[in-house]
Design a protein around this motif. Structure first.
Motif, PDB file in Angstrom:
ATOM      1  N   LEU A  28     -16.508 -40.268  10.662  1.00  0.00           N
ATOM      2  CA  LEU A  28     -15.506 -40.286  11.684  1.00  0.00           C
ATOM      3  C   LEU A  28     -15.853 -39.502  12.925  1.00  0.00           C
ATOM      4  CD1 LEU A  28     -12.165 -41.126  10.231  1.00  0.00           C
ATOM      5  CD2 LEU A  28     -13.112 -41.882  12.327  1.00  0.00           C
ATOM      6  N   LEU A  44     -12.939 -35.834   9.247  1.00  0.00           N
ATOM      7  CA  LEU A  44     -11.760 -36.540   8.743  1.00  0.00           C
ATOM      8  C   LEU A  44     -11.638 -36.251   7.253  1.00  0.00           C
ATOM      9  CD1 LEU A  44      -9.536 -38.683   9.530  1.00  0.00           C
ATOM     10  CD2 LEU A  44     -11.022 -40.333   8.457  1.00  0.00           C
ATOM     11  N   TYR A  98      -1.665 -34.241   9.601  1.00  0.00           N
ATOM     12  CA  TYR A  98      -1.333 -35.306  10.549  1.00  0.00           C
ATOM     13  C   TYR A  98      -1.432 -36.633   9.823  1.00  0.00           C
ATOM     14  CZ  TYR A  98      -6.428 -35.889  10.943  1.00  0.00           C
ATOM     15  OH  TYR A  98      -7.757 -36.102  10.679  1.00  0.00           O
ATOM     16  N   SER A 157      -2.262 -39.958  11.583  1.00  0.00           N
ATOM     17  CA  SER A 157      -2.642 -41.116  12.391  1.00  0.00           C
ATOM     18  C   SER A 157      -3.932 -40.870  13.161  1.00  0.00           C
ATOM     19  CB  SER A 157      -1.524 -41.449  13.387  1.00  0.00           C
ATOM     20  OG  SER A 157      -1.305 -40.352  14.273  1.00  0.00           O
ATOM     21  N   TRP A 158      -4.523 -41.957  13.641  1.00  0.00           N
ATOM     22  CA  TRP A 158      -5.640 -41.885  14.571  1.00  0.00           C
ATOM     23  C   TRP A 158      -5.557 -43.090  15.503  1.00  0.00           C
ATOM     24  CZ3 TRP A 158      -6.422 -43.055   9.385  1.00  0.00           C
ATOM     25  CH2 TRP A 158      -6.941 -44.324   9.109  1.00  0.00           C
ATOM     26  N   TYR A 161      -6.853 -31.322   8.625  1.00  0.00           N
ATOM     27  CA  TYR A 161      -8.000 -30.757   9.340  1.00  0.00           C
ATOM     28  C   TYR A 161      -8.001 -29.254   9.107  1.00  0.00           C
ATOM     29  CZ  TYR A 161     -11.492 -29.529  12.726  1.00  0.00           C
ATOM     30  OH  TYR A 161     -12.640 -29.028  13.301  1.00  0.00           O
ATOM     31  N   GLY A 171      -4.488 -37.420  20.441  1.00  0.00           N
ATOM     32  CA  GLY A 171      -4.674 -37.254  19.005  1.00  0.00           C
ATOM     33  C   GLY A 171      -6.043 -36.705  18.682  1.00  0.00           C
ATOM     34  N   HIS A 195      -8.258 -37.934  16.323  1.00  0.00           N
ATOM     35  CA  HIS A 195      -9.305 -38.906  15.993  1.00  0.00           C
ATOM     36  C   HIS A 195      -9.124 -40.225  16.728  1.00  0.00           C
ATOM     37  CE1 HIS A 195     -11.339 -36.546  13.041  1.00  0.00           C
ATOM     38  NE2 HIS A 195     -10.279 -36.416  12.283  1.00  0.00           N
ATOM     39  N   HIS A 196     -10.263 -40.809  17.093  1.00  0.00           N
ATOM     40  CA  HIS A 196     -10.287 -42.083  17.810  1.00  0.00           C
ATOM     41  C   HIS A 196     -11.448 -42.911  17.258  1.00  0.00           C
ATOM     42  CE1 HIS A 196      -7.734 -40.247  21.036  1.00  0.00           C
ATOM     43  NE2 HIS A 196      -8.308 -39.159  20.550  1.00  0.00           N
ATOM     44  N   SER A 211     -13.815 -37.193  17.566  1.00  0.00           N
ATOM     45  CA  SER A 211     -12.942 -36.157  17.030  1.00  0.00           C
ATOM     46  C   SER A 211     -12.712 -35.094  18.101  1.00  0.00           C
ATOM     47  CB  SER A 211     -13.576 -35.517  15.786  1.00  0.00           C
ATOM     48  OG  SER A 211     -12.831 -34.407  15.353  1.00  0.00           O
ATOM     49  N   SER A 270     -11.128 -43.297  25.532  1.00  0.00           N
ATOM     50  CA  SER A 270     -10.172 -42.634  24.650  1.00  0.00           C
ATOM     51  C   SER A 270      -9.373 -41.544  25.356  1.00  0.00           C
ATOM     52  CB  SER A 270     -10.900 -42.021  23.448  1.00  0.00           C
ATOM     53  OG  SER A 270     -11.610 -43.001  22.732  1.00  0.00           O
TER      54      SER A 270
END
Length: 589
Positions: free
Chosen positions: A5, A122, A152, A154-155, A305, A413, A415-416, A436, A494
């Motif tokens: 990730l 991740l 959390y 979501s990503w 995380y 956020g 993560h993407h 990240s 992003s």
């Protein structure tokens, strides 16, 4: 999926910045600062110039006698899990690490007060306990260590169909599917969940911490958990039991058997498979995927995380190791494994020092790098051929950035994921990028008002493009610029218009040669590209007596849970069944 990730694209410009000086911050010692006229892939690897909060004493030689019951080569997560448990079992163990930071591909490093993750970012399951807990959580529990985490769910996903915030859990993802893939995708996703979630009980019925590499497993795993296995099969019914027979088959067979044909669903499953294990759904074990689905698509699930960065995982494992009397020596480069009369009796360091292993040597290096450490005459030809013929995953491009948060949206956020073209396949080079931004959840990893970012291509960068290049050459610098451009573009997409390359106070580009040089990874590889159902990961014993292997080159494979499990299996195999059972009782599994 905890193994990967972070992905990106775009060539970095030539950096002619003022000299950077940074020193490591250690409790027991200080590493002299190193200075670079440019931020190069050496800095990107965080090797020669890294810093972290690890409490390990750094020295070329280590305190005490140059011998131990077990010598562990390499301080990756697999090696640290193995060593920590061995110390917990009362074994005299020492870990020898070539780098000046522990953690292997998961080590952290610090530059100008920015704390960077070099590898996985991740994670899930740190807070889980019991039979179905994450193997790494089970090891930490055994060592009496815990890791405070931010939670959390979501990503952000950027795919050809559009952009959306993907949430884990049993219901949220359906809304995204309805919008971006249509009602048929919703029906097929529900069909998939209905089929595989009941199988998770069987896939997770045997905790990895119960497994060992000898017949003692019949007691520590078979007899101990037979009842829970029978209960899980009874709950699944005849159809479920039939499906459970596919746990050790490729996950694509499960998908095919359900008649799933929606392009988005097939692509999404391939993406999850690739991020988890470095292969698409036709190569990943069904058991691995079902474990991941159970973690991500059950009620109340979340992602985690580690506060302070992923390096805190390494620090916790080192604390556990030292708590039980284990030792770790950094900058202790193992030159070769010493084999006498067919038995591994220790290792020789680059300094010339011999470290004797009274019971065993455990290599946390890759299978290819372990082979290089052995004397040629000690290696059976069949073993050598198998390793040399094992297909490898490709390598990585990395981009580490430290930049001003001004102008960056507040709802950013952590993560993407960027997928440029489904038709090329998720395993195509320059196609998938993972990003990240851990400072979103753990602000202390960056200076006030700043963000830290790691972007990378997940094991898709061809080593052949880089092989033989001089890292100081113009050709190498130009290739770095060209091949990192995809990372830059993904970051810009992003983070939005508020991000500017000019805002970056730290810009580091890592290449496959970075991986090869500093992580001692053969050809900079992510790991073995072993196809489920066609091949199997090597076990932990080797043809050489008293030599064992752990890490991503061994069962159960690539990924943080997998390497933690591999380290535990080796540690368990080196102690008595009664000791092993006592540990399982102590951990409550």
């Amino acid at each position: 999926m905890a193994a990967t990730l972070g992905t990106f694209f775009r060539p970095a410009p030539s950096f002619n910045k003022p000299k950077l000086e940074y020193a490591t911050k250690q409790r027991n010692s200080t590493i002299l600062a190193r200075t670079f006229s440019n931020v190069t892939e050496e800095a990107a690897s965080a090797s020669a110039s890294a810093s972290s909060s690890s409490r390990v004493t750094q020295a070329k030689s280590f305190s005490g006698k140059p011998e131990a019951d077990v010598v562990v080569i390499g301080s990756g997560l697999g090696g640290l899990c193995c060593a920590g448990l061995l110390a917990r079992y009362g074994q005299d163990v020492i870990v020898l690490e070539s780098h000046d930071q522990p953690g292997g591909a998961a080590h952290a490093f610090e530059i100008k007060d920015y704390k960077f993750d070099s590898g996985p970012s991740l994670f899930s399951g740190f807070q889980s306990r019991g039979l179905q807990a994450n193997p790494l959580a089970q090891v930490l529990d055994a060592l009496g260590e815990s890791i405070p985490c931010a939670k959390y769910d979501s990503w952000m996903v950027y795919v050809p169909e559009g952009e959306f915030l993907s949430r884990i859990g049993p219901t949220e993802f359906f809304k995204d599917l309805e919008t971006y893939a249509g009602p048929n995708a919703v029906l097929e996703w529900q069909k998939l969940l209905d089929a595989i979630l009941p199988l998770s009980a069987a896939a997770m019925a045997l905790p990895p911490l119960s497994i060992r590499g000898d017949l003692g497993v019949l007691s520590t795993a078979g007899a101990r958990y037979a009842l829970s296995l029978l209960k899980s099969f009874a709950q699944m019914g005849p159809q479920g039991v039939l499906g459970a027979t596919k746990l050790l088959r490729p996950f694509s067979e499960v998908v095919d058997s359900l008649g799933l044909k929606d392009p988005f669903i097939r692509n999404w499953v391939d993406l999850l498979s690739f991020l988890l294990a470095g292969v698409k759904s036709d190569g990943v074990l069904s058991a691995e995927m079902i474990y991941m689905f159970a973690e991500w698509y059950k009620p109340g699930c979340n992602l985690e995380y580690p506060l302070g960065g992923s390096g805190e995982i390494v620090n916790a494992l080192v604390r556990g190791l030292e708590k039980f009397g284990g030792r770790i020596s950094l900058r202790s480069h193992v030159e070769n494994i010493v084999v006498e009369n067919g038995r591994a009796t220790g290792v020789k360091l680059r300094s010339g020092q011999f470290v004797r292993a009274r019971k065993a040597v455990v290599s946390n290096a890759s299978m290819w790098d372990t082979l290089k450490l052995l004397p040629k005459e000690a290696i059976p030809k069949s073993y050598e051929d198998r390793i040399e013929n094992t297909k490898q995953c490709e390598s990585f491009m990395h981009l580490h950035l430290g930049f001003d948060a001004e102008g960056i949206r507040e709802d950013l956020g952590i993560h993407h994921i960027v997928v440029n073209d489904w038709n090329r396949g998720v395993d195509a080079d320059q196609n998938v990028v993972l990003i990240s931004v851990p400072s979103v959840l753990s602000p202390d990893v960056a200076p006030p008002g700043k963000h830290v970012l790691h972007a990378y291509t997940p094991g898709t960068e061809p080593f052949e493009l880089w092989e033989g290049l001089d890292r100081k050459s113009t050709e190498y610098k130009q290739l770095k610029a060209e091949r990192s451009e995809v990372l830059w573009k993904a970051v810009e997409r992003s983070l939005g218009p508020g991000f500017s390359r000019d805002k970056c106070e730290v810009k580091l580009v890592g290449t496959p040669l970075t991986h090869q040089r500093f992580l001692r990874r053969n050809r900079g590889t992510y790991g073995p590209a072993i196809q489920a159902g066609k091949e199997s990961f090597p076990g932990h014993p080797t043809p050489i007596s008293q030599l064992y292997c752990c890490g991503d080159s061994t069962f159960p494979g690539i990924g943080v849970p997998a390497v933690a499990a591999s380290g535990a299996i080796v540690a368990n195999s080196l102690v008595s069944v009664s000791q092993h059972a006592e540990l399982l009782d102590a951990v409550g599994i």
